[in-house]
Scaffold this motif. Sequence first.
Motif, mmCIF file in Angstrom:
data_model
loop_
_atom_site.group_PDB
_atom_site.id
_atom_site.type_symbol
_atom_site.label_atom_id
_atom_site.label_comp_id
_atom_site.label_asym_id
_atom_site.label_seq_id
_atom_site.Cartn_x
_atom_site.Cartn_y
_atom_site.Cartn_z
ATOM 1 N N ASP A 1 11.300 -8.921 -47.717
ATOM 2 C CA ASP A 1 12.633 -9.233 -48.410
ATOM 3 C C ASP A 1 12.357 -10.299 -49.493
ATOM 4 N N PRO A 2 12.303 -9.696 -50.596
ATOM 5 C CA PRO A 2 11.794 -10.968 -51.763
ATOM 6 C C PRO A 2 13.237 -11.748 -52.207
ATOM 7 N N SER A 3 14.528 -11.336 -51.897
ATOM 8 C CA SER A 3 15.414 -11.972 -51.983
ATOM 9 C C SER A 3 15.641 -13.195 -50.818
ATOM 10 N N ALA A 4 14.736 -13.404 -50.215
ATOM 11 C CA ALA A 4 14.917 -14.463 -48.984
ATOM 12 C C ALA A 4 14.177 -15.775 -49.697
ATOM 13 N N SER A 5 14.640 -16.831 -49.125
ATOM 14 C CA SER A 5 14.261 -18.186 -49.424
ATOM 15 C C SER A 5 13.554 -18.885 -48.301
ATOM 16 N N VAL A 6 12.431 -19.289 -48.443
ATOM 17 C CA VAL A 6 11.766 -20.052 -47.367
ATOM 18 C C VAL A 6 11.422 -21.369 -47.589
ATOM 19 N N ILE A 7 11.796 -22.010 -46.468
ATOM 20 C CA ILE A 7 11.590 -23.546 -46.600
ATOM 21 C C ILE A 7 10.519 -24.073 -45.342
ATOM 22 N N ASP A 8 9.391 -24.532 -45.543
ATOM 23 C CA ASP A 8 8.496 -24.990 -44.443
ATOM 24 C C ASP A 8 8.378 -26.233 -44.102
ATOM 25 N N GLN A 9 7.881 -26.590 -42.897
ATOM 26 C CA GLN A 9 7.507 -28.084 -42.672
ATOM 27 C C GLN A 9 6.562 -28.039 -41.483
ATOM 28 N N ALA A 10 5.445 -28.743 -41.912
ATOM 29 C CA ALA A 10 4.463 -29.099 -40.805
ATOM 30 C C ALA A 10 4.884 -30.347 -39.810
ATOM 31 N N CYS A 11 4.738 -29.873 -38.402
ATOM 32 C CA CYS A 11 5.153 -30.810 -37.536
ATOM 33 C C CYS A 11 3.789 -31.052 -36.637
ATOM 34 N N PRO A 12 2.806 -31.736 -37.098
ATOM 35 C CA PRO A 12 1.440 -32.045 -36.185
ATOM 36 C C PRO A 12 1.767 -32.694 -35.055
ATOM 37 N N LEU A 13 2.831 -33.319 -34.896
ATOM 38 C CA LEU A 13 3.026 -34.269 -33.605
ATOM 39 C C LEU A 13 3.482 -33.274 -32.489
ATOM 40 N N PHE A 14 4.024 -32.049 -32.900
ATOM 41 C CA PHE A 14 4.708 -31.439 -31.789
ATOM 42 C C PHE A 14 3.813 -30.960 -30.735
ATOM 43 N N VAL A 15 2.653 -30.494 -31.208
ATOM 44 C CA VAL A 15 1.815 -29.956 -30.315
ATOM 45 C C VAL A 15 1.093 -31.026 -28.945
ATOM 46 N N PRO A 16 0.668 -32.138 -29.399
ATOM 47 C CA PRO A 16 0.516 -33.009 -28.173
ATOM 48 C C PRO A 16 1.655 -33.423 -27.461
ATOM 49 N N CYS B 1 4.823 -22.010 -34.140
ATOM 50 C CA CYS B 1 3.825 -22.439 -32.931
ATOM 51 C C CYS B 1 4.267 -22.132 -31.664
ATOM 52 N N THR B 2 3.282 -21.521 -30.854
ATOM 53 C CA THR B 2 3.772 -21.235 -29.489
ATOM 54 C C THR B 2 4.033 -22.526 -28.846
ATOM 55 N N HIS B 3 3.623 -23.625 -29.135
ATOM 56 C CA HIS B 3 3.757 -24.806 -28.347
ATOM 57 C C HIS B 3 5.381 -25.262 -28.421
ATOM 58 N N TYR B 4 5.824 -24.821 -29.707
ATOM 59 C CA TYR B 4 7.194 -25.376 -30.090
ATOM 60 C C TYR B 4 8.394 -24.846 -29.210
ATOM 61 N N PRO B 5 8.351 -23.697 -28.562
ATOM 62 C CA PRO B 5 9.268 -23.196 -27.567
ATOM 63 C C PRO B 5 9.502 -24.263 -26.218
ATOM 64 N N LEU B 6 8.395 -25.009 -26.220
ATOM 65 C CA LEU B 6 8.578 -25.778 -24.967
ATOM 66 C C LEU B 6 9.455 -27.098 -25.454
ATOM 67 N N SER C 1 24.118 -25.474 -32.929
ATOM 68 C CA SER C 1 24.105 -23.941 -32.559
ATOM 69 C C SER C 1 24.565 -23.168 -33.800
ATOM 70 N N SER C 2 24.593 -23.664 -35.046
ATOM 71 C CA SER C 2 24.633 -22.640 -36.248
ATOM 72 C C SER C 2 23.735 -22.068 -36.643
ATOM 73 N N ILE C 3 22.257 -22.712 -36.084
ATOM 74 C CA ILE C 3 21.107 -22.239 -36.654
ATOM 75 C C ILE C 3 20.167 -21.317 -35.763
ATOM 76 N N GLU C 4 20.127 -20.219 -36.043
ATOM 77 C CA GLU C 4 19.064 -19.340 -34.692
ATOM 78 C C GLU C 4 17.779 -19.845 -35.002
ATOM 79 N N LEU C 5 17.376 -19.838 -33.713
ATOM 80 C CA LEU C 5 15.824 -20.176 -33.356
ATOM 81 C C LEU C 5 15.355 -19.021 -33.175
ATOM 82 N N VAL C 6 14.083 -18.739 -33.991
ATOM 83 C CA VAL C 6 13.352 -17.433 -33.651
ATOM 84 C C VAL C 6 11.707 -17.887 -32.873
ATOM 85 N N ASP C 7 11.400 -17.655 -31.840
ATOM 86 C CA ASP C 7 10.162 -17.730 -31.225
ATOM 87 C C ASP C 7 9.438 -16.602 -31.087
#
Length: 266
Positions: free
Chosen positions: A132-147, A182-187, A198-204
Amino acid sequence: MDSRPIGVFDSGIGGLTVLKELALQFPHESFLYLGDTARLPYGSKSAHTIRKYSEQNIQFLKRLDVKAIVIACNTASTQVPEPELEGLPIYNVIGPGAQRALEVSHSKRIGVLGTRATINSKAYSHKIMDLDPSASVIDQACPLFVPLAEEGWDSDPVTNLIVFRYLSQILQHSIDTLILGCTHYPLLKNSIARVTGSSIELVDSGEAIARWLERDFSKNRLGRNANSSHQKIEIMTTDSSAHFTEMALKILKPVKADEFKVVDLN
């Protein structure tokens, strides 16, 4: 009908969140899970190394005669885009996660959390924009989440502070959907949800990849194990750890693992 197990691999315990979802969704299917704990984490390594490790994991599971392989690790998924390898169906989590995010997002403003390697690859951004070329994506690295996830600090006050620190920037962009890339993040989902609200949908990844497997089962691209009376789940790791076993039992519940063992990929 195909009674062979489905292979699932990840760099550590995170992929067990995917395994649990698949085991619950497909109770007649058996699974072999490989956690490459000896070489964890993948997210801080180079693309070349991640690809090499992933190919070794795939070849190991292929020798065990699995009928398909699910790359639960998002970081590894960025380096193995092929839908099959030597005739073996390969599922990575990028496509399913991107598609699911677009399905649930109303504003098409989508956030992505991931390891440095996943975020630097822009795999989610490219896949979402392709769909979907009309979408907007904002990303963020979270290196401390895995440990934090590996340590089992899913409800620790320190985790809540770190989650808030990482998400404070991304939430300024009015996203309505957030991919836990990242599969660790649902933890850490409870801590993340406390910050997003609650207004933001989380996708795992687990839920998204299960939808794709169901699609392929329905289209007979994968043979169901319809006559199986007992689902067998075998957990393999590349390094021994009592902590891993303890965490695995906690994550998988109510799914039961039949066996834990340490393996040599060679």
